[in-house]
Design a protein around this motif. Structure first.
Motif, mmCIF file in Angstrom:
data_model
loop_
_atom_site.group_PDB
_atom_site.id
_atom_site.type_symbol
_atom_site.label_atom_id
_atom_site.label_comp_id
_atom_site.label_asym_id
_atom_site.label_seq_id
_atom_site.Cartn_x
_atom_site.Cartn_y
_atom_site.Cartn_z
ATOM 1 N N PHE A 234 16.344 -2.663 9.261
ATOM 2 C CA PHE A 234 15.823 -1.875 10.381
ATOM 3 C C PHE A 234 14.475 -1.295 9.951
ATOM 4 O O PHE A 234 14.398 -0.488 9.030
ATOM 5 C CB PHE A 234 16.824 -0.776 10.756
ATOM 6 C CG PHE A 234 18.135 -1.328 11.237
ATOM 7 C CD1 PHE A 234 18.294 -1.748 12.547
ATOM 8 C CD2 PHE A 234 19.210 -1.470 10.365
ATOM 9 C CE1 PHE A 234 19.499 -2.284 12.988
ATOM 10 C CE2 PHE A 234 20.415 -2.001 10.792
ATOM 11 C CZ PHE A 234 20.562 -2.408 12.108
ATOM 12 N N THR B 90 19.131 9.094 22.727
ATOM 13 C CA THR B 90 18.192 7.989 22.945
ATOM 14 C C THR B 90 17.691 7.942 24.392
ATOM 15 O O THR B 90 17.207 6.912 24.851
ATOM 16 C CB THR B 90 18.850 6.646 22.575
ATOM 17 O OG1 THR B 90 20.084 6.519 23.295
ATOM 18 C CG2 THR B 90 19.104 6.560 21.091
ATOM 19 N N LEU C 64 17.518 6.169 14.772
ATOM 20 C CA LEU C 64 16.801 4.897 14.820
ATOM 21 C C LEU C 64 17.412 4.041 15.921
ATOM 22 O O LEU C 64 18.608 3.728 15.874
ATOM 23 C CB LEU C 64 16.934 4.158 13.483
ATOM 24 C CG LEU C 64 16.380 4.829 12.230
ATOM 25 C CD1 LEU C 64 16.808 4.047 10.990
ATOM 26 C CD2 LEU C 64 14.868 4.922 12.293
ATOM 27 N N LYS C 65 16.623 3.671 16.908
ATOM 28 C CA LYS C 65 17.131 2.824 17.992
ATOM 29 C C LYS C 65 16.513 1.435 17.874
ATOM 30 O O LYS C 65 15.305 1.255 18.109
ATOM 31 C CB LYS C 65 16.806 3.416 19.361
ATOM 32 C CG LYS C 65 17.438 2.612 20.506
ATOM 33 C CD LYS C 65 17.133 3.223 21.861
ATOM 34 C CE LYS C 65 17.779 2.384 22.978
ATOM 35 N NZ LYS C 65 17.466 2.921 24.324
ATOM 36 N N PRO C 66 17.304 0.422 17.504
ATOM 37 C CA PRO C 66 16.751 -0.925 17.332
ATOM 38 C C PRO C 66 16.298 -1.518 18.671
ATOM 39 O O PRO C 66 16.967 -1.362 19.687
ATOM 40 C CB PRO C 66 17.932 -1.724 16.766
ATOM 41 C CG PRO C 66 18.950 -0.715 16.341
ATOM 42 C CD PRO C 66 18.746 0.481 17.211
ATOM 43 N N ASP C 67 15.148 -2.193 18.631
ATOM 44 C CA ASP C 67 14.640 -2.908 19.795
ATOM 45 C C ASP C 67 15.097 -4.360 19.679
ATOM 46 O O ASP C 67 14.607 -5.103 18.815
ATOM 47 C CB ASP C 67 13.113 -2.821 19.827
ATOM 48 C CG ASP C 67 12.494 -3.565 21.000
ATOM 49 O OD1 ASP C 67 13.210 -4.345 21.662
ATOM 50 O OD2 ASP C 67 11.284 -3.380 21.250
ATOM 51 N N CYS D 201 12.575 -0.496 14.964
ATOM 52 C CA CYS D 201 13.256 0.630 15.606
ATOM 53 C C CYS D 201 12.274 1.617 16.231
ATOM 54 O O CYS D 201 11.166 1.832 15.713
ATOM 55 C CB CYS D 201 14.109 1.380 14.581
ATOM 56 S SG CYS D 201 15.468 0.397 13.923
ATOM 57 N N GLY E 73 21.794 4.107 19.276
ATOM 58 C CA GLY E 73 20.991 4.224 18.072
ATOM 59 C C GLY E 73 21.831 4.394 16.820
ATOM 60 O O GLY E 73 23.064 4.440 16.851
#
Length: 475
Positions: free
Chosen positions: A14, A96, A63-66, A89, A41
């Motif tokens: 990440f 989020t 942390l929000k993964p794209d 992220c 997230g």
């Protein structure tokens, strides 16, 4: 999640960047990641441990993964031969929801800047950076910046490269100072290395390359040109390029550096940034009725805005003390605040290879170097240009002369200004001209960024160098 299973990915990396654009990562085994993590997230970030982020008493971040950034990583990223993938992220506080996006998240700043396009009647922008860097056999720093006061026998550094004119036994590979532009093998010892990088960037990251070549300086100066892409996608690509270059160099026992000016007396590394403005399928910078530059009025205003804010922009486009060892006369680096057509002595160049080419009409900002945080750089350039459009800032007529050879009197006649000569000068300019950024960057971000950069400059200003000792010890 299906892709992770299908590709037999065992670990996920990440990625995110700090406020200076340095890549950070956290890894998790794929079995530990759930679909909910893409919505809610990952509660995995202690932001107090990253300079410029949060205090220790308020450090929990998400942390929000794209998922659109999912890429399989090249094998060289893991000596254990595991199959790894990367996700970039976005950073959030508390939840989020969109209103919780962290204001010091560089990628979020790029997104906020792009949302300003619609007010100018634009739909998107295209970006195409030229990334320059050095690949050395070794950099030896001995033994520390404090050595001179701790009886270690002095301090300094040395660079090893098979291409350098000072290396022994390199009669077939020696490249003299300023003579490294487009050499062939065997003088170009890094051709295969650059091709390997380009192959991995396309195969694993989907990054299209326009060209690769040796640059002007000796000792392994390289350039990779990226095919244009939209704003956030391009910033993501630049982060990947810089990391792949470093990883592949390390695996080959070499060292890659994006430091602008590592070699005295030779050319430095830049990151020229090509930009164009679009309304759907129409290039808003192109105007065939303009017989001079084929540049539309909106394009001219955009150029005017960047020139108007160029001194303040240097705090972001040229963010290190070493950056200003590049911005000096005599090394093809822009120090003059003006624009021209095909004129590489100006800060902004409008390429004029072919006329009547709507799709390729663009401007090139030649000031930045590769130490810049690409997310902040794109956002700042866009906001400066949009400010020019809003205020209808006239950039003046394009300069056709070699500005390097102009007298000071001639520059005054053409109203050509100069860029700051130090990081402190750039930070001072930003302090007095930050209004065009504050709606997107926020004052909080700019204050913290400037505070840390001023500390960096202060440490540099207080540290004696080998040159100073040599110059002044007998005073």
């Amino acid at each position: 999640m299906e892709r992770i299973r299908k590709e037999e990915v065992t670990f996920l990396d990440f990625w995110f960047v700090d406020i200076f654009g340095e890549l950070r990562r956290m890894g998790m085994p794929s079995y530990a990641v759930s679909e909910e993590n893409f919505h809610d997230g990952l509660e995995k970030l202690d932001a107090s441990s990253i300079a410029g982020f949060k205090s220790v008493n308020n450090s929990d971040m998400i942390l929000k993964p794209d998922p659109t950034t999912f890429r399989i990583l090249p094998p060289e990223y893991d000596n254990g031969r595991r199959r790894n993938a990367r996700l970039i992220c976005d950073l959030y506080e508390g939840s989020t929801s969109e209103g919780s996006r962290y204001n010091r998240d560089s990628r979020g700043i790029t997104k906020k800047a792009s949302e300003k396009l619609s007010a100018a009647g634009l739909t998107h922008t295209n970006w195409g950076p030229e990334i320059e860097f050095f690949v050395f056999d070794a950099i030896n720093v001995y033994p520390s910046p404090y050595a001179a006061t701790h009886s270690y026998g002095g301090s300094g550094y040395s660079i090893e490269s098979k291409e350098s004119p000072w290396a022994k036994g390199n009669i077939s590979t020696a490249i003299d100072i300023k003579e490294g532009y487009y050499p062939s093998q065997p003088k170009d010892t890094l051709e295969t290395f650059r091709k390997d990088i380009c192959d991995d960037l396309y195969e694993y990251f989907g990054i299209r390359i326009e060209a690769e070549h040796h640059e002007v300086a000796t000792s392994g100066q390289c350039e990779i040109n990226l095919a244009y892409d939209e704003m956030t996608a391009m910033a993501d690509n630049v982060i990947a390029v810089k990391n792949v270059v470093k990883v592949k160099a390390k695996r080959r026992g070499k060292v890659a550096t994006f430091m602008p000016k590592p070699i005295y007396g030779d050319n430095a590394s830049a990151m020229h940034v090509h930009q164009s403005l679009w309304k759907g399928d129409e290039n808003a910078m192109f105007d065939s009725a303009d017989s001079v530059a084929e540049m539309s009025q909106i394009g001219r205003y955009y150029i005017g805005g960047i020139l108007d804010h160029s001194q303040a922009l240097c705090a972001i486009s040229n963010p290190t003390t070493n950056s200003y060892k590049r911005l000096v006369p005599g090394f093809e680096a822009p120090i003059n605040v003006c624009w021209g057509m095909g004129n590489r002595s100006a800060a902004i160049r409008v390429p004029m290879y072919c006329r009547n080419q709507q799709r390729s009409k663009r401007m090139e900002y030649r000031v930045p170097d590769p130490t810049a945080n690409i997310y902040l750089l794109e956002a700042a350039l866009l906001l400066a240009g949009l400010d020019g459009i809003r205020k209808k800032t006239d950039p003046g007529s394009p300069v056709v002369e070699n500005v390097y050879r102009m007298t000071n009197e001639k520059k005054r006649e053409y109203n050509i200004g100069s860029l700051p000569s130090t990081l402190k000068g750039a930070l001072d300019a930003l302090a007095s001209d930050s209004g065009f950024l504050e709606d997107v960057f926020t004052k909080d971000f700019l204050d913290k960024y400037s505070e840390l950069k001023r500390k960096e400059y202060s440490a540099f200003a207080q540290t004696p160098t080998a040159w100073e000792v040599s110059m002044y010890a007998d005073a």
